[in-house]
Scaffold this active site. Structure first.
Site, PDB file in Angstrom:
ATOM      1  N   TYR A 197      -9.998  -1.168   2.685  1.00 43.73           N
ATOM      2  CA  TYR A 197      -9.545  -1.030   4.067  1.00 43.73           C
ATOM      3  C   TYR A 197      -9.329   0.410   4.492  1.00 43.73           C
ATOM      4  CZ  TYR A 197      -8.685  -5.457   6.411  1.00 43.73           C
ATOM      5  OH  TYR A 197      -8.847  -6.630   7.082  1.00 43.73           O
TER       6      TYR A 197
ATOM      7  N   ASP B  23       0.810  -1.222   0.000  1.00 38.42           N
ATOM      8  CA  ASP B  23       0.000   0.000   0.000  1.00 38.42           C
ATOM      9  C   ASP B  23       0.843   1.272   0.000  1.00 38.42           C
ATOM     10  OD1 ASP B  23      -2.385  -1.314  -0.194  1.00 38.42           O
ATOM     11  OD2 ASP B  23      -2.759  -1.349   1.957  1.00 38.42           O
TER      12      ASP B  23
HETATM   13 CU   LIG Z   1      -7.397  -7.659   7.656  1.00 41.83          CU
END
Ligand SMILES: [Cu+2]
Length: 640
Positions: free
Chosen positions: A384, A300
């Site tokens: 996320y 990320d």
């Molecule tokens: Cu996770």
């Protein structure tokens, strides 16, 4: 001297302003290095040497430079440049051969539109009964080292797709299983569409919006934070002073929130602790073995960059109390500067009990409340959310915490099909694969300045014998981590292991070197097989501690360009040299892993999971540095 950017009075480590970003791009454009086709990948402060920063005095103009990564799609070429702002000069510019830079938000959006328009892909949707491609969310994923050999050297990503019946549906509730596109992001062309067979769309919507999950509970009374006299910290530019702590709030497009020049004001003397602290990589390996799901390994920080994905924070929601926000300035892919307002939050929190003792003879109880200063930012990366917190304590400790929330990545299941052994069924027709999140904190430690050394401290039972007749004794064993290889270490909770950074040339009142210990929290190792491509690409995950002598070029634990890089790069490559790490200017790299075996309760949106670590003083102070914290009320009665 006041430059065109108004640099006088700005701290040399302040992130680039909008105006500076505009000036950098103007310099590159006028030199012919930025055309309408050029993609601006990263424009960030080229941080000056530490000596230069320490010599800087407020009111004087620091030397401001920018480092720039650009990508030319037509030849597929990546360039790095350093631009000097004071004189609008290009200091260096070079072609970086054989790399693919990070994928920016605009590329994601273009990739989605390109795949959505592709007839092969639309035919795949039609086979699944989906006649409205605009209702499909198409996510680009870094392909790591899995690009088919016929596409070698090209800028390839692959896609996962999810269907929404309504625009604000949770897309991850309905994975479009089995349909995958490979996209050349430089040419922005779909090079291949693979259909592994139809799995019916899951029936549920994975609702979490309040209007859809109601009725909401009505018995929560207001809980408000009042700070009638304001806050106990001051902000000058980007510098924060709170209690004895002093530091600068920085930001980089790649790492997001960065803290600089952390020091503690001790009896009128500023004592350095850590020169720079950031999370320099975040890798999420998934356990799904089915190609192409086995490619699901997000980097990320290095593949996407946290900066552009940083949230604008809302008062009363993300942070409570009296807040000081910092905006951050970035450049889009076309080189247009923009601002994320309220991207970083600074505030104080009550933190429970700090210390207490009750003396039964005098009947006197002394109690002190802990309070902490919190610096935080939240990023949204696809499904996320990661909320990053740095906590500064009244007791001289610093804690880092990441809260993981958002929506789990999902795959579809056929009707009646059980969850596979590597995942958890979280709804009808949906499972969430097992996965892990590995963060790497990069900590340029400067405990009482430099040089520093690092020791591993284990606790072990003392041998039984005449010196230990009751067998109760236990002792600590300290081992110098004197070289890069010696300093590749893992946690050992059963030995209460921690790592102590000391300044051998600075002694406390009791004669020992002053130090700070790195205390790991709950963490884990990867479960990938030795030799698995993900371990080659993210080798830093295999150790919880790495120590390197400071080198300004060594910034990212999986290397500068992990996108499509087979590895090994970064820490495993640098530390082959086994450089000495004793009595040196040191960087500690701490890997912390969050292990995620999904639960039904993590669906449709996850209650925040936490990982973190602490830096605590060891002999840095002569005694409890929080003795001078006053009781909660002026009469010492704790407000009774
Ligand atoms: Cu996770």
């Amino acid at each position: 001297m006041v430059t065109a950017s108004g640099a006088a009075g700005r701290h040399p480590l302040e992130p680039l302003s909008r105006q500076e970003l505009g000036e950098v791009l103007a310099v590159l454009r006028s030199a012919g290095h930025v055309s309408p086709a050029t993609r601006i990948i990263d424009v960030s402060l080229h941080e000056p040497d530490r000596a230069e920063v320490l010599a800087w005095r407020p009111g004087t103009a620091p030397r401001r430079q920018a480092q720039v990564v650009t990508f030319e799609p037509a030849p597929g070429a990546t360039y790095e440049a350093v631009v000097s702002l004071a004189d609008s000069q290009i200091v260096t510019r070079r072609l970086v051969a054989g790399v693919q830079p990070a994928i920016g938000p605009e590329e994601f959006a273009e990739c989605e539109a390109t795949v959505r328009a592709d007839q092969r892909y639309r035919d795949g949707l039609a086979r699944r009964g989906i006649s409205s491609p605009e209702q499909v969310m198409i996510e680009a994923w870094g392909i790591g080292s899995f690009a088919p050999p016929e596409y070698a050297g090209r800028r390839i990503a692959w896609t996962l797709s999810f269907y929404r019946a309504q625009p604000d549906d949770n897309p991850y509730a309905r994975p479009v299983e089995g349909l995958y596109a490979l996209v050349d992001l430089a040419a922005m062309q779909v090079v291949r569409v693979d259909d592994h067979g139809v799995t019916p769309l899951a029936p549920g919507r994975g609702d979490y919006l309040p209007e859809r999950v109601g009725p909401l509970r009505s018995d929560l009374k207001p809980l408000q934070v009042h700070q009638p006299d304001g806050v106990s910290f001051t902000v000058t530019g980007r510098e924060v002073a709170w209690q004895r702590w002093r530091f600068l709030v920085g930001f980089s497009p790649r790492e997001g929130l960065v803290l600089h020049h952390i020091r503690y004001l001790d009896q009128g003397r500023e004592r350095p602790v850590c020169y720079r602290a950031s999370f320099a990589e975040l890798v999420i390996p998934y356990a799904d073995p089915r190609p192409p799901h086995s490619w699901t390994n997000a980097f990320d920080v290095g593949e996407y960059g946290l900066g552009p994905l940083t949230n604008s924070l809302a008062l009363g929601c993300d942070c409570l109390g009296t807040i000081r926000y910092f905006d951050v300035d970035l450049c889009d892919a076309a080189g247009q500067p923009y601002t994320i307002p309220q991207a970083i939050c600074v505030h104080e929190e009550d933190a429970g009990l700090l210390w207490k003792h009750y003396d039964p003879v005098s009947g006197r109880a002394e109690v002190r409340r802990a309070r902490r200063l919190v610096v935080s930012s939240v990023v949204t990366i696809g499904n996320y959310e990661y909320a990053f917190y740095w906590y500064f304590g009244l007791d001289g400790s610093i804690e880092a915490e990441i809260r993981l929330t958002g929506v789990m990545l999902t795959s579809g299941l056929a009707e009646g099909e059980p969850a596979p052994s590597y995942g958890t069924r979280v709804d009808d027709g949906v499972f969430a694969p097992y996965h892990q999140h590995f963060f790497c904190a990069r900590l340029h430690m400067t405990v009482d300045g430099t040089p520093n050394s690092v020791y591993e401290i284990d606790t072990e039972p003392a041998p039984a014998g005449p010196d230990n007749p009751a067998g109760n004794a236990f002792v600590t064993r300290r081992r110098l981590l004197g070289s890069e290889r010696q300093a590749q270490r893992r946690i050992d909770p059963l030995k209460a292991r921690y790592w102590l950074v000391v300044n051998p040339h600075s002694r406390g009142r009791l004669g020992e070197p002053t130090g700070y210990k790195l205390v790991p929290g709950s963490t884990v190792l990867p479960f990938a097989q030795p030799g698995a491509p993900i371990l080659r690409r993210a080798g830093f995950m295999t150790q919880h501690l790495w120590v390197t002598p400071f080198d300004p070029a060594e910034r990212y634990p999986a290397g500068d360009y992990p996108n499509q890089d087979p590895g090994p790069a970064g820490l495993p490559a640098w530390t082959q040299a086994d450089r000495p790490t004793e009595d040196a200017d040191l960087v500690l790299w701490h890997t912390l892993g969050s292990h995620h075996i999904p639960r039904p309760e993590d669906w449709p949106v996850m209650p925040a999971e936490r990982v973190g670590f602490a830096l605590r003083p060891v002999g840095f102070f002569d005694r409890n540095p929080a003795l001078d914290v006053p009781p909660a009320s002026p009469d010492g009665s704790c407000g009774d």
